[in-house]
Scaffold this motif. Structure first.
Motif, PDB file in Angstrom:
ATOM      1  N   ILE A   1      32.499  44.201 -12.120  1.00  0.00           N
ATOM      2  CA  ILE A   1      33.883  43.867 -12.457  1.00  0.00           C
ATOM      3  C   ILE A   1      34.834  44.416 -11.396  1.00  0.00           C
ATOM      4  O   ILE A   1      34.732  45.578 -10.990  1.00  0.00           O
TER       5      ILE A   1
ATOM      6  N   ARG B   1      41.317  40.722 -13.952  1.00  0.00           N
ATOM      7  CA  ARG B   1      40.046  41.454 -13.915  1.00  0.00           C
ATOM      8  C   ARG B   1      38.917  40.463 -14.147  1.00  0.00           C
ATOM      9  O   ARG B   1      38.947  39.699 -15.112  1.00  0.00           O
ATOM     10  N   SER B   2      37.928  40.473 -13.255  1.00  0.00           N
ATOM     11  CA  SER B   2      36.873  39.469 -13.353  1.00  0.00           C
ATOM     12  C   SER B   2      35.617  39.948 -12.637  1.00  0.00           C
ATOM     13  O   SER B   2      35.529  41.093 -12.209  1.00  0.00           O
ATOM     14  N   TRP B   3      34.629  39.033 -12.514  1.00  0.00           N
ATOM     15  CA  TRP B   3      33.364  39.308 -11.825  1.00  0.00           C
ATOM     16  C   TRP B   3      33.251  38.413 -10.599  1.00  0.00           C
ATOM     17  O   TRP B   3      32.425  37.497 -10.567  1.00  0.00           O
TER      18      TRP B   3
END
Length: 376
Positions: free
Chosen positions: A80, A72-74
């Motif tokens: 997100i 999970r990230s940007w």
């Protein structure tokens, strides 16, 4: 073939893996099909993924995050997302230039490259000795090492009080650590995701803006997006990836160029850019795509497009996001369009434009689907 709004909506449902034929065998494959899946609400993630696998399993999803197959990230537009480990770094790098203005503003408030790297090294040391860390645990260890963090109001209050030293905006620090490829969200604990060392994930080279493989990487991004979301337009891709429309149009044209042995063949038709076999899939699976489906907040079937009028009319859009504050509500579709939206106080409510006969049994059926898919 004449393309109507209904046809477009059903085609997108099929492309997104929401029918048996295109559903994935496991959670990582479901996310791969989408390239990236919006994940602002942790509680919505299992629900969104389970809708797109043949055999829903919250445990299998948790295991995919535990093993860092999913992270999970940007990667784009400050929102997100969940991606596979394989896609994390190259997607982050090909879109990193879109964060330049943000990064400059971070520096102006004291969040320099040197400070980001210092925070990363402290995080690495703690993760190496203690395992994946929560947001609170990392903030505590940074505090011990002299890096103060807090919410934006806390930071502003500290500055007004004349406190010396750098007081960093906590959200911006975590965002920068993800943009720069230092940390990534991994194992899930309760309703939160712990942070892991992102250096262990597969790296990509030459795909950033100004590097030799950038245009090819943009075309690959467009290909993957059109495959799992199509039919799409340049406007849709521009919004989804946070890139200029001209750049999106060029990338989609590159994606639609036929190449020998291409894994994700994309074509351009009056309906938009989409997987080459979509017309055949529509002929055989359109009826299944008309089924009742219960979706979580921020699901890609809705937020994955600039133009989603084929799915939600103006009344449905207002019900999904009534205050225009960026917070989206769960919803139900049937026959390719939104028929009900979940009010946080009153539960599911039929939209005013619903043409069917309102039925409490139908809403109960949708609620039961939601319970199974989310694991609650």
């Amino acid at each position: 073939m004449t393309y109507t709004a209904l046809t477009l909506s059903l085609a997108r449902i099929i492309s997104q893996g929401l029918v048996e034929e295109t559903a994935a065998d496991h959670p990582t494959a479901a996310v791969d099909n989408m390239l990236a899946l919006q994940a602002q609400l942790p509680s919505s993630i299992p629900w969104a993924i389970n809708l797109r696998v043949k055999e829903p399993s919250v445990r299998a999803i948790d295991e995919a995050f535990e093993s860092a197959e999913l992270v999970r990230s940007w990667p784009m537009r400050g929102t997100i997302h969940v991606t596979s480990a394989q896609d994390h770094h190259w997607l982050r790098q090909v879109l990193r230039h879109r964060y330049r203005t943000w990064m400059r503003s971070f520096e102006e408030e004291g969040l320099t490259r040197a400070r980001i790297e210092e925070a990363a090294q402290i995080a690495y040391s703690r993760i190496a000795s203690e395992g994946p860390q929560s947001r609170e645990e990392l903030c505590a260890v940074w505090e011990q090492e002299g890096i103060r963090t807090g919410t934006r109001p806390q930071r502003e209050a500290a500055l007004q009080a004349g406190e010396r030293g750098t007081f960093l905006d906590r959200r911006n620090l975590f965002l920068a650590l993800h943009i720069e490829g230092f940390l990534v969200g991994g194992p899930k604990r309760g309703n939160s995701f712990l942070f892991c060392d992102a250096r262990a994930l597969p790296l990509a080279e030459g795909v950033a803006q100004g590097e030799g493989n950038h245009e090819a990487a943009l075309a690959e991004l467009a290909r993957r997006y059109a495959w799992g979301h199509g039919p799409v337009s340049a406007e849709d891709l521009a919004r989804w990836a946070g890139i200029p429309k001209r750049e999106a149009a060029r990338a989609l044209e590159g994606a639609a160029q036929e190449k020998p042995g291409q894994d994700f063949p994309i074509i351009h038709t009056p309906m938009g850019y989409h997987r080459a076999d979509l017309d055949a899939l529509l002929r055989t699976h359109a009826e299944e795509a008309r089924s009742l489906i219960s979706f979580p907040s921020f699901d890609e079937i809705h937020v994955g497009y600039a133009d989603r009028s084929c799915l939600a009319d103006a009344q449905a859009e207002h019900a999904i996001c009534p205050t225009k504050n960026g917070m989206f509500r769960p919803f139900i579709i049937e026959n390719g369009c939104v028929i009900a939206v979940k009010d946080p106080r009153a539960g599911y409510q039929f939209v005013e434009s619903y043409k069917g006969i309102p039925s409490s049994e139908l809403l109960e059926q949708a609620e039961a689907i939601a319970q199974v898919m989310s694991g609650n």
